[in-house]
Design a protein around this motif. Structure first.
Motif, short mmCIF file in Angstrom:
data_model
loop_
_atom_site.label_atom_id
_atom_site.label_comp_id
_atom_site.label_asym_id
_atom_site.label_seq_id
_atom_site.Cartn_x
_atom_site.Cartn_y
_atom_site.Cartn_z
N LEU A 172 18.20 -35.65 -50.86
CA LEU A 172 17.83 -37.07 -50.93
C LEU A 172 19.11 -37.87 -51.09
O LEU A 172 19.88 -37.64 -52.02
N LYS A 173 19.29 -38.82 -50.21
CA LYS A 173 20.53 -39.58 -50.22
C LYS A 173 20.41 -40.80 -51.12
O LYS A 173 19.38 -41.48 -51.17
N CYS A 174 21.51 -41.06 -51.79
CA CYS A 174 21.59 -42.24 -52.65
C CYS A 174 23.01 -42.78 -52.56
O CYS A 174 23.97 -42.04 -52.79
N ASN A 175 23.12 -44.03 -52.18
CA ASN A 175 24.41 -44.70 -52.19
C ASN A 175 24.33 -45.92 -53.09
O ASN A 175 23.28 -46.55 -53.20
N TYR A 176 25.43 -46.25 -53.68
CA TYR A 176 25.42 -47.36 -54.61
C TYR A 176 26.59 -48.28 -54.31
O TYR A 176 27.56 -47.89 -53.65
N SER A 177 26.49 -49.49 -54.80
CA SER A 177 27.60 -50.43 -54.66
C SER A 177 27.97 -50.92 -56.06
O SER A 177 27.19 -51.59 -56.72
N TYR A 178 29.13 -50.48 -56.48
CA TYR A 178 29.65 -50.88 -57.79
C TYR A 178 31.10 -50.44 -57.85
O TYR A 178 31.40 -49.28 -57.61
N SER A 179 31.98 -51.34 -58.20
CA SER A 179 33.41 -51.04 -58.12
C SER A 179 33.95 -50.37 -59.36
O SER A 179 35.03 -49.80 -59.33
N GLY A 180 33.20 -50.39 -60.45
CA GLY A 180 33.70 -49.80 -61.69
C GLY A 180 33.32 -48.34 -61.81
O GLY A 180 33.20 -47.62 -60.83
N SER A 181 33.14 -47.90 -63.02
CA SER A 181 32.73 -46.52 -63.28
C SER A 181 31.23 -46.49 -63.53
O SER A 181 30.77 -46.82 -64.61
N PRO A 182 30.48 -46.07 -62.55
CA PRO A 182 29.03 -46.13 -62.69
C PRO A 182 28.46 -44.94 -63.45
O PRO A 182 29.11 -43.91 -63.59
N GLU A 183 27.27 -45.13 -63.92
CA GLU A 183 26.48 -44.01 -64.42
C GLU A 183 25.26 -43.90 -63.52
O GLU A 183 24.54 -44.86 -63.33
N LEU A 184 25.06 -42.73 -62.96
CA LEU A 184 23.97 -42.53 -62.02
C LEU A 184 22.94 -41.56 -62.57
O LEU A 184 23.27 -40.61 -63.27
N PHE A 185 21.71 -41.84 -62.20
CA PHE A 185 20.59 -41.03 -62.66
C PHE A 185 19.64 -40.77 -61.49
O PHE A 185 19.58 -41.54 -60.55
N TRP A 186 18.90 -39.70 -61.59
CA TRP A 186 17.74 -39.48 -60.73
C TRP A 186 16.51 -39.38 -61.62
O TRP A 186 16.49 -38.60 -62.58
N TYR A 187 15.51 -40.21 -61.28
CA TYR A 187 14.23 -40.16 -61.97
C TYR A 187 13.18 -39.62 -61.00
O TYR A 187 13.26 -39.83 -59.79
N ARG B 116 21.17 -36.61 -64.77
CA ARG B 116 22.15 -37.69 -64.82
C ARG B 116 23.52 -37.11 -64.55
O ARG B 116 23.78 -35.95 -64.90
N HIS B 117 24.37 -37.90 -63.94
CA HIS B 117 25.62 -37.33 -63.45
C HIS B 117 26.55 -36.92 -64.58
O HIS B 117 27.31 -35.98 -64.43
N ILE B 118 26.48 -37.58 -65.72
CA ILE B 118 27.42 -37.24 -66.78
C ILE B 118 27.13 -35.88 -67.37
O ILE B 118 28.00 -35.27 -67.98
N SER B 119 25.92 -35.38 -67.18
CA SER B 119 25.58 -34.08 -67.74
C SER B 119 26.02 -32.94 -66.85
O SER B 119 26.15 -31.81 -67.31
N ARG B 120 26.18 -33.23 -65.56
CA ARG B 120 26.59 -32.23 -64.59
C ARG B 120 25.72 -30.97 -64.71
O ARG B 120 26.23 -29.86 -64.77
N GLU B 121 24.44 -31.17 -64.79
CA GLU B 121 23.53 -30.06 -65.01
C GLU B 121 22.62 -29.88 -63.81
O GLU B 121 22.53 -30.73 -62.94
N SER B 122 21.98 -28.73 -63.78
CA SER B 122 20.98 -28.45 -62.75
C SER B 122 19.62 -28.41 -63.42
O SER B 122 19.41 -27.66 -64.38
N ILE B 123 18.71 -29.23 -62.94
CA ILE B 123 17.38 -29.30 -63.52
C ILE B 123 16.37 -28.94 -62.45
O ILE B 123 16.38 -29.52 -61.36
N LYS B 124 15.55 -27.95 -62.73
CA LYS B 124 14.52 -27.49 -61.79
C LYS B 124 15.14 -27.15 -60.45
O LYS B 124 14.51 -27.32 -59.40
N GLY B 125 16.37 -26.69 -60.47
CA GLY B 125 17.04 -26.29 -59.24
C GLY B 125 17.73 -27.43 -58.51
O GLY B 125 18.40 -27.21 -57.50
N PHE B 126 17.58 -28.66 -59.02
CA PHE B 126 18.20 -29.82 -58.40
C PHE B 126 19.59 -30.05 -58.97
O PHE B 126 19.82 -29.87 -60.17
N THR B 127 20.48 -30.48 -58.11
CA THR B 127 21.82 -30.90 -58.53
C THR B 127 22.16 -32.20 -57.82
O THR B 127 21.60 -32.51 -56.76
N ALA B 128 23.07 -32.94 -58.41
CA ALA B 128 23.55 -34.16 -57.77
C ALA B 128 24.98 -34.36 -58.20
O ALA B 128 25.30 -34.28 -59.39
#
Lengths: 110, 117
Positions: free
Chosen positions: A21-36, A49-61
């Motif tokens: 699933l593709k997700c692109n964002y527009s923000y020039s600073g340091s973003p925090e990204l999540f998948w719900y 969430r990207h700061i966790s750098r974890e795999s949940i239910k086999g998903f990664t981002a």
């Protein structure tokens, strides 16, 4: 201006096939990204969430700042992965507010 | 886990009347709650940020006099749609954070389907 873009609205995949699933964002600073994720008849809930750098239910981002992307991936889709997936960005707006993408409907075909 | 309860889940009202939606954090305190609106097949749009003990912060384009928000306690925020019109028909969702720290996840209510006839 929309800050989070999820281009595909509906994604149908066969069980066992890879999902992205593709997700692109527009923000020039340091973003925090999540998948719900929202499963049928359930409330929206955090998937990862990207700061966790974890795999949940086999998903990664992985957050790619160069491409301003945070694509969600799973190598082998399962039927229980059928759901709505929302990419979300916490930006500079303060107070921990999130901006959501339009969402992707994923249907896993048995 | 943290639970956010939203009530009612579905409401139908006549045009011109007001409707109140409640959002409760059941097992945690939420100094901040968020109200979202979702149109069919579209994304969640943040309407306002509800702050306990102070005025809500509304997003651009959201009428504060039409969508009254009250956050009187650490576990309850209410959204009142005043003088509702058919165009206010939508799905309203509240959310709250357990912790105020960076990256802490949102917990969502089940949403309220409002239909104005």
């Amino acid at each position: 201006a929309q800050r989070v873009t999820q281009p595909e609205k509906l994604l149908s995949v066969f069980k066992g096939a890879p999902v992205e699933l593709k997700c692109n964002y527009s923000y020039s600073g340091s973003p925090e990204l999540f998948w719900y994720v929202q499963y049928s008849r359930q409330r929206l809930q955090l998937l990862l969430r990207h700061i966790s750098r974890e795999s949940i239910k086999g998903f990664t981002a992985d957050l790619n700042k160069g491409e301003t992307s945070f694509h969600l991936k799973k190598p082998f889709a399962q039927e229980e992965d059928s759901a709505m997936y929302y990419c979300a960005l916490k930006g500079p707006w303060g107070n921990n507010r999130l901006a959501f993408g339009k969402g992707n409907q994923v249907v896993v075909i048995p | 886990g943290a639970v956010v309860s939203q009530h009612p889940s579905r409401v139908i009202c006549k045009s011109g009347t007001s409707v109140k939606i409640e959002c409760r954090s059941l097992d945690f305190q939420a100094t901040t709650m968020f109200w979202y609106r979702q149109f069919p097949k579209q994304s969640l749009m943040l309407m306002a940020t509800s702050n306990e003990g102070s005025k809500a912060t509304y997003e651009q384009g959201v009428e504060k006099d039409k969508f009254l928000i009250n956050h009187a306690s650490l576990t309850l925020s209410t959204l009142t749609v005043t003088s509702a019109h058919p165009e206010d028909s939508s799905f309203y969702i509240c959310s709250a954070r357990v912790l105020q720290g960076e990256g802490s996840p949102l917990h969502f209510g089940n949403g309220t389907r409002l239909t104005v006839t």
